[in-house]
Design an enzyme around this catalytic site. Structure first.
Site, PDB file in Angstrom:
ATOM      1  N   LYS A  30       0.814  -1.209   0.000  1.00 30.07           N
ATOM      2  CA  LYS A  30       0.000   0.000   0.000  1.00 30.07           C
ATOM      3  C   LYS A  30       0.860   1.277   0.000  1.00 30.07           C
ATOM      4  CE  LYS A  30      -4.044  -2.015  -0.103  1.00 30.07           C
ATOM      5  NZ  LYS A  30      -3.774  -3.357  -0.621  1.00 30.07           N
TER       6      LYS A  30
HETATM    7  C1  LIG Z   1      -9.797  -2.570  -1.897  1.00 27.55           C
HETATM    8  C2  LIG Z   1      -9.259  -3.290  -0.713  1.00 27.55           C
HETATM    9  N1  LIG Z   1     -10.018  -3.410   0.379  1.00 27.55           N
HETATM   10  C3  LIG Z   1      -9.574  -4.032   1.483  1.00 27.55           C
HETATM   11  C4  LIG Z   1      -8.320  -4.586   1.536  1.00 27.55           C
HETATM   12  C5  LIG Z   1      -7.876  -5.292   2.769  1.00 27.55           C
HETATM   13  O1  LIG Z   1      -6.771  -4.688   3.339  1.00 27.55           O
HETATM   14  P1  LIG Z   1      -5.916  -5.435   4.447  1.00 27.55           P
HETATM   15  O2  LIG Z   1      -4.989  -6.381   3.740  1.00 27.55           O
HETATM   16  O3  LIG Z   1      -5.177  -4.335   5.154  1.00 27.55           O
HETATM   17  O4  LIG Z   1      -6.867  -6.140   5.326  1.00 27.55           O
HETATM   18  C6  LIG Z   1      -7.489  -4.486   0.426  1.00 27.55           C
HETATM   19  C7  LIG Z   1      -6.142  -5.079   0.460  1.00 27.55           C
HETATM   20  O5  LIG Z   1      -5.504  -5.394  -0.473  1.00 27.55           O
HETATM   21  C8  LIG Z   1      -7.956  -3.834  -0.726  1.00 27.55           C
HETATM   22  O6  LIG Z   1      -7.194  -3.713  -1.816  1.00 27.55           O
END
Ligand SMILES: Cc1ncc(COP(=O)(O)O)c(C=O)c1O
Length: 392
Positions: free
Chosen positions: A192
């Site tokens: 990210k």
């Molecule tokens: C659009 C979106 N939502 C939610 C998430 C979930 O994030 P996390 O891995 O921090 O739980 C991601 C992760 O890649 C994502 O790209």
């Protein structure tokens, strides 16, 4: 190895989305490791305060993922089993899973094929008497049409939970992503724009919801239960809800507080890469991402191209294989949600019901756009694409 391209463009594999980590993060992590306090503590509090100030939100609660942030936001919004949440089929599975984990029912509304964001018209068509919330995703860092979505939410009395996993720097008509709805959920996962390894954050202006999210994030124990080991003396805690283990550690915040300071230079670097790709890849059998809309700020989290399979003379998956053979790590964001067997089985969703998301999902390829990329890396990505598409 691709038979047609026996010489690899890069000597060493370019890892897709590799983060840029600098000395201050390394020093802070070492200091945290040797401090004797690795868990949730003062560094998490500092990270929350700095993120809150960056966003101009009343509350920020750091968690161990954006998935946790989404899950707890749906719970804090007071949704009950049977309540429906409208979201996009062009997202990571976590968006939909979080709704399911909270006991609510996900409902999909197709995307706009140009912006790849949820279409407000499609949302309107999915509203029923059970709809309680909209969960838009600012896909790739491009803001959704928030005026339209907020208008729908106001008219129908719906909560908005913004999935800002791609959208730390995103702005829409002067408003930062995550502050337009009731909750904004962010990810600090390794690929990210700001990373903590694993990590997430919820921002909200709702005092009660923020307090409940804090409690739910740590087993349902009363606020600041982590302080029980501090030099202020042991404190008893009470369990007031059946919560989760979603807290962020100081070890993670140690990385995040330094990453936050470099949001702007990293954003500028990604913008530069975005422009270089735009110039160098124009005219190839690829549909390049649309320019950012006026009066918005794109976070440039993903650079997604759509392969014109007919003109390219190869399938999207053949293109993925060829890029890997050139030692360039690529991504797919995303196969549309209804392509996955679990959702087909559970909700009887089929890709054809969401044709815009299906088309994007079957043709899309993400090229690397991390601030860690050197000019040479970017030139190598471009050279590999041109070579594969036989225009080098
Ligand atoms: C659009 C979106 N939502 C939610 C998430 C979930 O994030 P996390 O891995 O921090 O739980 C991601 C992760 O890649 C994502 O790209």
């Amino acid at each position: 190895m691709n038979d047609n391209n026996p010489v690899r463009t890069k000597e060493r594999f370019l890892v897709f989305g590799a983060p840029r980590i600098e000395e201050p993060e390394v020093d802070e992590v070492i200091a945290t490791l040797t401090s004797g306090w690795l868990g949730t503590g003062p560094k998490v509090a500092r990270f929350e305060n700095e993120f809150k100030a960056y966003k101009g939100a009343a509350h920020a609660v750091a968690l161990n993922s954006c998935t946790a942030a989404l899950h707890l936001s749906v719970l804090a919004a007071g949704l009950q089993p049977g309540d429906e949440v409208i979201t996009t089929p062009m997202t990571f599975c976590a968006t939909v899973n979080a709704i399911i984990h909270a006991g609510a029912t996900p409902v999909l509304a197709d995307i706009d094929p140009v912006t790849m964001n949820i279409s407000p018209d499609a949302v309107l068509k999915k509203i029923t008497s059970r709809t309680r919330a909209i969960l838009p995703v600012h896909f790739a860092g491009r803001p959704c049409d928030m005026d339209a979505l907020c208008g729908i939410a106001r008219e129908h009395g719906l909560t908005i939970i913004e999935d800002c996993a791609h959208a730390i720097e995103t702005e829409y008509r002067g408003r930062p992503a995550g502050t337009m709805g009731d909750f904004g959920c962010f990810s600090f996962y390794v690929t990210k724009n700001v990373v903590t390894g694993e990590g997430g954050m919820v921002i909200t202006d709702n005092d009660e919801a923020a307090a409940r999210i804090k409690v739910l994030a740590l087993h349902g124990m009363t606020k600041d239960a982590w302080r029980r080991f501090s030099d202020e003396g042991y404190r008893h805690y009470q369990v007031v809800e059946c919560g989760f283990k979603y807290n962020m550690m100081d070890l993670q915040a140690a990385i995040g507080i330094h990453q936050l300071r470099r949001i702007e230079p990293y954003w500028k670097r990604r913008e530069e890469i975005w422009r270089r790709y735009g110039d160098a890849l124009a005219g190839l059998p690829l549909k390049l991402p649309a320019d950012p809309e006026p009066d918005t700020r794109h976070a440039y989290h993903l650079y997604t191209v759509l392969l014109d399979e007919d003109r390219a003379g190869m399938s999207r998956d053949q293109f993925l294989v060829a890029m890997t053979a050139q030692n360039i790590g690529i991504g797919v964001h995303y196969l549309s949600i209804p392509e996955h067997p679990y959702y087909q089985k559970t909700f009887a969703w089929m890709p054809e019901q969401y044709p815009a998301a299906m088309t994007v999902g079957r043709r899309t390829v993400s090229l690397p756009i991390s601030p860690r990329l050197t000019d040479e890396d970017v030139a190598d990505v471009i050279a590999a694409v041109r070579k594969i598409l036989a225009v080098a």
